[in-house]
Each structure stands twice: as structure tokens, then as C-alpha cells.
Enzyme design. Structure first.
Site, PDB file in Angstrom:
ATOM      1  N   CYS A  42     -19.714  -6.130   3.329  1.00 45.15           N
ATOM      2  CA  CYS A  42     -18.801  -4.909   3.475  1.00 45.15           C
ATOM      3  C   CYS A  42     -17.660  -4.909   2.840  1.00 45.15           C
ATOM      4  O   CYS A  42     -16.978  -5.922   2.606  1.00 45.15           O
ATOM      5  CB  CYS A  42     -18.714  -5.084   4.992  1.00 45.15           C
ATOM      6  SG  CYS A  42     -17.682  -3.667   5.740  1.00 45.15           S
ATOM      7  N   CYS A  58       0.355   4.825   6.692  1.00 44.91           N
ATOM      8  CA  CYS A  58      -0.374   4.760   7.988  1.00 44.91           C
ATOM      9  C   CYS A  58       0.835   3.927   8.973  1.00 44.91           C
ATOM     10  O   CYS A  58       0.910   2.796   8.814  1.00 44.91           O
ATOM     11  CB  CYS A  58      -1.473   3.956   7.967  1.00 44.91           C
ATOM     12  SG  CYS A  58      -2.445   4.533   6.795  1.00 44.91           S
ATOM     13  N   ARG A  69     -18.308  -1.957  17.636  1.00 45.28           N
ATOM     14  CA  ARG A  69     -17.439  -3.262  17.301  1.00 45.28           C
ATOM     15  C   ARG A  69     -16.199  -3.429  18.215  1.00 45.28           C
ATOM     16  O   ARG A  69     -15.456  -2.426  18.318  1.00 45.28           O
ATOM     17  CB  ARG A  69     -17.333  -3.640  15.967  1.00 45.28           C
ATOM     18  CG  ARG A  69     -16.652  -4.944  15.990  1.00 45.28           C
ATOM     19  CD  ARG A  69     -16.614  -5.228  14.300  1.00 45.28           C
ATOM     20  NE  ARG A  69     -17.781  -5.335  13.784  1.00 45.28           N
ATOM     21  CZ  ARG A  69     -17.979  -4.570  12.436  1.00 45.28           C
ATOM     22  NH1 ARG A  69     -17.031  -4.023  11.833  1.00 45.28           N
ATOM     23  NH2 ARG A  69     -19.145  -4.729  11.820  1.00 45.28           N
ATOM     24  N   CYS A 105     -19.528   2.103   8.343  1.00 44.68           N
ATOM     25  CA  CYS A 105     -19.076   1.564   9.121  1.00 44.68           C
ATOM     26  C   CYS A 105     -17.651   2.275   9.478  1.00 44.68           C
ATOM     27  O   CYS A 105     -16.654   2.404   8.798  1.00 44.68           O
ATOM     28  CB  CYS A 105     -18.504   0.084   8.989  1.00 44.68           C
ATOM     29  SG  CYS A 105     -17.451  -0.736  10.073  1.00 44.68           S
ATOM     30  N   CYS A 118       0.400   0.176  10.362  1.00 41.09           N
ATOM     31  CA  CYS A 118      -0.028  -0.801   9.439  1.00 41.09           C
ATOM     32  C   CYS A 118       0.851  -1.848   8.754  1.00 41.09           C
ATOM     33  O   CYS A 118       2.045  -1.138   8.323  1.00 41.09           O
ATOM     34  CB  CYS A 118      -0.932  -0.130   8.106  1.00 41.09           C
ATOM     35  SG  CYS A 118      -1.742  -1.531   7.116  1.00 41.09           S
ATOM     36  N   CYS A 146     -16.757  -9.146   5.315  1.00 41.43           N
ATOM     37  CA  CYS A 146     -16.114  -7.922   4.993  1.00 41.43           C
ATOM     38  C   CYS A 146     -14.885  -8.280   4.189  1.00 41.43           C
ATOM     39  O   CYS A 146     -13.757  -9.207   4.648  1.00 41.43           O
ATOM     40  CB  CYS A 146     -15.846  -7.373   6.534  1.00 41.43           C
ATOM     41  SG  CYS A 146     -17.156  -7.166   7.564  1.00 41.43           S
ATOM     42  N   CYS A 191       1.102  -0.991  -0.068  1.00 40.24           N
ATOM     43  CA  CYS A 191      -0.012  -0.034   0.099  1.00 40.24           C
ATOM     44  C   CYS A 191       1.110   1.284   0.071  1.00 40.24           C
ATOM     45  O   CYS A 191       1.979   1.328   0.785  1.00 40.24           O
ATOM     46  CB  CYS A 191      -0.999  -0.039   1.281  1.00 40.24           C
ATOM     47  SG  CYS A 191      -1.822   1.647   1.023  1.00 40.24           S
TER      48      CYS A 191
END
Ligand code: SAM
Ligand code: DTB
Ligand code: SF4
Length: 334
Positions: free
Chosen positions: A128, A57, A260, A188, A60, A97, A53
Site C-alpha cells: 500500500c 494540513c 480501520r 483505502c 500534520c 504501507c 511537505c
């Protein structure tokens, strides 16, 4: 009543500073007003494109900027996704998801995504996706294909965000959430605790979520999973009581949302998880893997559910049973 725009930083900080037991009592009272406290919604996750990616972040495992042990995987076959979705349905999951390590959705992948959504819908499980940024046109196409939810987290406060991610703006995240919401897909959106943020940052994250045009239907609260090779690898594990407080304040501020208890359950003992349910969490990720890291096994979760008398959410059965009685629910936690 959805309480928009009434939360000031002082009010939210006051909640965080309440005595633990008073906070728990308040959260549980609110929780019982809107939900059956013994029912937990479950979702299962699959990473459909892993690693490489371009975003940075700092938490991550999938950012190309850090040397982590994550196994890179290009966009996977529709067939493999369908097998996983069927397995999720069989395991009793209400929602499937799919996550991709993308900054934004690319137009060329839309037909592939539409096809997946349509096929999974036929299996009879909610869909999702969490695939990065989405523009208006793309959101409409995903909605038309039948996508139920889109996960896009704000992660932390606007101020602290800059210390965690430099490659995109907070406002970009809010724009995507609004695009999704305007297209009629349920939101979400939540965050991560343990990034090094202050209580004020946690409060400001919740204020941002509560003040969205439409409050999220689902709010994942993740505890940082310390990933080897990332800048946050050595972050201190937060005190479980602080995590439970975050759940309680989320419940109080967004009363009708599913909260959640997300990443980090593997590091929590049964008692901490039970306290999170007391604080108003009523959803989990089920199954032994999150996106790239481990999650509790189904067997372990079912054992805990049984000890607590918790049942998994099942729409049709609950509707039928609710007609007969308000207190008796079938036991699916086996
Ligand atoms: N790339 C997309 C995005 O960032 O929106 C979707 C996938 S991303 C992995 C989904 C969310 O997982 C992140 O927003 C973050 O809140 C959470 N997450 C990722 N790594 C995590 C970690 N190490 N610990 C806790 N939560 C994490
Ligand atoms: C969310 O808020 N948490 C999930 C889901 N949305 C996509 C992801 C958690 C990821 C934990 C680290 C990993 O497994 O890579
Ligand atoms: Fe990429 Fe999402 Fe990971 Fe950020 S959280 S590096 S955008 S996969």
C-alpha cells in the site's frame, strides 16, 4: 449489495443520533453478516520520506508551514524499505504501507516506486502507498508494477475541509481516488475525527466515501493525534463514545469495507478499542510507530487480542480452516 447513493444527510444524522446500544447492535449485526467478528486485518506502516511537505494540513506533523519536532528524512534507500517489509511480514502483517510527505507524486520518482513495489511483492506481503496526488498515467504504472492499495483520505466533509487545508481542493482528492480506482488499485480512504468538525461534517464525510464510484475497500478512521506546533495542537480530545459511534456508522454505511481503527489508539484504553471492534472495526495499524508518532506496541496489542479472543487475518490459513468449520480459527495472537 453495495448501497450507492441512498444515503441522505438526514438518514445518516439519524444513525448518529440513535441510542448508543441500538447503534452498536445494528452495526454488529451487519458486521457479522459480512465478516468473522473475531478476525482483525493488520497493516504495518513506514514513512519513506518525512517532513518538508508544502501542503498546509493543519493536523500534520510533516507540513513545512509549522514548527514541529518531526525529524526530517529524505526519500529512504530501497534496502531499508525491504528490511522493514520483511520485518512486517515476519510480525504477521498482511499489508505493508509506505507513506511520503508529498503533495503529489513526481514523475521522476516513478521508476523508484515501481522497483520497490516489485521487490516487496516478492517478499509475499500486500503493498500500500500513500504519496499524495496521483494522475491517471502514474496510477496505471503503479498498478502495472503490482501495487495492491493506495491510501488517500478525504479527511472530513467538503465544507469543513477548507478550514483544515487551503493548499488543495477536495475535488483534487476525489480525482486521485478515481484515478487509482480506474487503474485497478484498491482504495483505502477515510478521515480524521477531532479536527473540530460537527456531527454533520462526520456524516458528510461518510456520504462522500459511500458515494464514490467504487466504495473504498479499506476505510481508516483516525482520531486526531495532537501534534505540538500545529494549529490543532490544543484541540480537545473527543469523547471515546463519539469515536465508537463514528466507527459504527461507517460500518453500517459501507458494509463490505474493512474499517480501520487507525491513529489515536495510543490514547485509547482497551475497553474503547474493544468497543470499536464491536462497532465493526476489523483492521488496525500494528507496530510501535505510525508515520511520525507512536502507536501501541505489538506486545500490548497481542495482549489485548488474546484477552478478546481476536485473531489476526491470514488468508491461506483462513481459507483452509473455513473449509473445515465456520467457527474455529487458529490463534495467531501470540
Ligand atoms: N501526504 C499524503 C497525503 O496527505 O495524502 C500521505 C501521507 S498523510 C500523513 C496520510 C493521512 O494521515 C492523512 O490524510 C491524515 O488523514 C492522516 N494523519 C496525518 N496526520 C495525522 C494526525 N496528526 N492525526 C491523525 N491522522 C493524521
Ligand atoms: C491513515 O489514514 N492513517 C495513517 C495512514 N493512513 C498513512 C497515518 C496516521 C498518521 C498519524 C500521525 C503520524 O504518525 O504522523
Ligand atoms: Fe503533507 Fe500529507 Fe501531511 Fe498534508 S497530510 S501536510 S499532504 S504529509
Amino acid at each position: 449489495m453495495i448501497m450507492h447513493n441512498i444515503w441522505t444527510i438526514d438518514k445518516v444524522k439519524k444513525l448518529f443520533n440513535k441510542s448508543f446500544l441500538d447503534l452498536m447492535y445494528k452495526a454488529q449485526k451487519i458486521h457479522r453478516k459480512h465478516f468473522d467478528p473475531n478476525i482483525i486485518q493488520i497493516s504495518m506502516l513506514l514513512s519513506i520520506k518525512t517532513g518538508l511537505c508544502p501542503e498546509d494540513c493543519k493536523y500534520c506533523s510533516q507540513s513545512s508551514r509549522y514548527k514541529t519536532n518531526t525529524k526530517i528524512n529524505k526519500l529512504i534507500d530501497t534496502k531499508k524499505i525491504l528490511i522493514a517489509a520483511k520485518k512486517a511480514k515476519k510480525a504477521g502483517s498482511q499489508r505493508f504501507c509506505m507513506g511520503a510527505a508529498w503533495s503529489n507524486i513526481n514523475d521522476r520518482d516513478i521508476p523508484y516506486l515501481e522497483n520497490i513495489i516489485k521487490k516487496i511483492k516478492k517478499i509475499g506481503i500486500e503493498t500500500c502507498m500513500t504519496l499524495g496526488g496521483v494522475n491517471n498515467k502514474q496510477a496505471k504504472k503503479l498498478a502495472k508494477a503490482g501495487l495492491d492499495f493506495y491510501n488517500h483520505n478525504l479527511d472530513t466533509s467538503p465544507k469543513f475541509y477548507k478550514k483544515i487545508i487551503t493548499t488543495r481542493k477536495y475535488q483534487d482528492r476525489i480525482d486521485t481516488i478515481n484515478n487509482i480506482s480506474n487503474a485497478g488499485i484498491k482504495i483505502c480512504s477515510g478521515g480524521i475525527i477531532g479536527l473540530g468538525e460537527s456531527i454533520e461534517d462526520r456524516a458528510n464525510l461518510l456520504i462522500q466515501l459511500a458515494n464514490l464510484k467504487k466504495q473504498p475497500t479499506s476505510i481508516p478512521i483516525n482520531m486526531l493525534v495532537n501534534i505540538k506546533g500545529t494549529p490543532l495542537e490544543k484541540n480537545k480530545i473527543i469523547d471515546p463514545f463519539d469515536f465508537i459511534r463514528m466507527i459504527a456508522v461507517t460500518r453500517i454505511m459501507m458494509q463490505k469495507s474493512y474499517v480501520r481503527l487507525s491513529a489515536g489508539r495510543e490514547k485509547m484504553n482497551e475497553q474503547t478499542q474493544a468497543m470499536c471492534f464491536m462497532a465493526g472495526a476489523n483492521s488496525i495499524f500494528y507496530g510501535c510507530k505510525l508515520l511520525t508518532t507512536k502507536n501501541n506496541s505489538q506486545k500490548k496489542d497481542n495482549k489485548l487480542f488474546n484477552k478478546l479472543g481476536i485473531n489476526k487475518y491470514k488468508k491461506q490459513k483462513i481459507k483452509k480452516i473455513e473449509k473445515k468449520t465456520k467457527t474455529l480459527y487458529y490463534n495467531a495472537a501470540l
